[in-house]
Design a protein around this motif. Sequence first.
Motif, mmCIF file in Angstrom:
data_model
loop_
_atom_site.group_PDB
_atom_site.id
_atom_site.type_symbol
_atom_site.label_atom_id
_atom_site.label_comp_id
_atom_site.label_asym_id
_atom_site.label_seq_id
_atom_site.Cartn_x
_atom_site.Cartn_y
_atom_site.Cartn_z
ATOM 1 N N ARG A 91 0.843 -1.195 0.000
ATOM 2 C CA ARG A 91 0.000 0.000 0.000
ATOM 3 C C ARG A 91 0.880 1.247 0.000
ATOM 4 O O ARG A 91 1.999 1.223 0.522
ATOM 5 N N ALA A 92 0.359 2.321 -0.572
ATOM 6 C CA ALA A 92 1.110 3.580 -0.589
ATOM 7 C C ALA A 92 0.142 4.740 -0.758
ATOM 8 O O ALA A 92 -0.880 4.620 -1.441
ATOM 9 N N LEU A 129 4.413 13.719 3.092
ATOM 10 C CA LEU A 129 5.142 12.482 3.358
ATOM 11 C C LEU A 129 4.608 11.379 2.453
ATOM 12 O O LEU A 129 3.389 11.230 2.283
ATOM 13 N N LEU A 130 5.518 10.636 1.869
ATOM 14 C CA LEU A 130 5.168 9.411 1.158
ATOM 15 C C LEU A 130 5.138 8.280 2.179
ATOM 16 O O LEU A 130 6.115 8.055 2.900
ATOM 17 N N VAL A 131 4.017 7.568 2.254
ATOM 18 C CA VAL A 131 3.838 6.479 3.216
ATOM 19 C C VAL A 131 3.675 5.174 2.445
ATOM 20 O O VAL A 131 2.786 5.066 1.591
ATOM 21 N N VAL A 132 4.524 4.200 2.720
ATOM 22 C CA VAL A 132 4.417 2.879 2.092
ATOM 23 C C VAL A 132 4.369 1.824 3.186
ATOM 24 O O VAL A 132 4.955 1.990 4.255
ATOM 25 N N ASP A 133 3.681 0.726 2.906
ATOM 26 C CA ASP A 133 3.368 -0.239 3.972
ATOM 27 C C ASP A 133 3.248 -1.642 3.385
ATOM 28 O O ASP A 133 2.830 -1.817 2.237
ATOM 29 N N ARG A 134 3.622 -2.651 4.198
ATOM 30 C CA ARG A 134 3.465 -4.052 3.811
ATOM 31 C C ARG A 134 3.400 -4.889 5.091
ATOM 32 O O ARG A 134 3.827 -4.428 6.170
#
Length: 310
Positions: A56-57, A143-148
């Motif tokens: 996700r981002a 802010l760029l937010v990335v998730d896994r």
Amino acid sequence: MNADRSAAPADGPPLAHLARLRRLPAVHRRLRDCTGVGELLAAGAQAAREECGFDRALVLGLDGDRLRAGATGVLADPASDELRRLALANPVTLEPGSPEAELVRRPEADVATGDRPSPLAAALGLRAFALGVIQPEARVLALLVVDRPEPAIGPLDRAQVSSFAAMLAVALERVVLRARIDELSRELRHLTSSTQALIGEVNDAPISIPTGHGYGSAFPRVDVIDPVASADGPLSLLSPREVQVASLLVEGRSNREIAAQLMLSPETVKDHVSRLLRKLRAGNRVEAVSRFLALTGEDAAAAGRSRRGR
């Protein structure tokens, strides 16, 4: 486990990371060709998810001490769009000492997101996540937010997300600059036609003998605007940007609020308002709103309610 998300071996980065680095120039060319900020941030989030190996981002704008979604529309990836909707409902306040606050305070720092409590992670249900600063100039904008789900975030992941966010900041600067140049070109064309119209009005204004001191006004004062002043319609008197500013004046917005919404400086908005007053022959903002609504045929109260409800 996906090979793109494997941990880096001791002797160097995995081949997946090197392959992503080779793709970055093509990604940057694609991003910088976006036509608007919303389109760019949505495309940037999608590209970050795909190129950095995350599930996700999204991009969260910095509004004072709060992180907010809303700069983009619906995201193409369903999981990322679910994250966006969650962020819309739960703006996050930057708390001192949190990873997100530290990164905004020290954009150049390598801040490990798993080492301290994060209100952002708690509000959005983030798992293994990384943050990148979008900072086209001196001030952090987003802010760029990335998730896994897994694996845990390592230094190589943080460096890659940080580099991607820096690339996104460069693309953002280009998109905004191109939009400003396009707007300036439209304004100059409109000012040229307005100047020609004013010269014609000077030539056609009736000559009068002054009854007091001075020579009188070059343009006779009119109290009612002719709604068919132009064959192209009444609003052709105004540039597209002036129509936007007038519409926000109807809502009762201040110059600073208009500047924030249209991504202009307060000084530029002040210039637009001054031109509106002159073109509408209004003595103040209230009179300008009244005359603008007369041109559009809208009722003042109804217009304010309908625009605020959008």
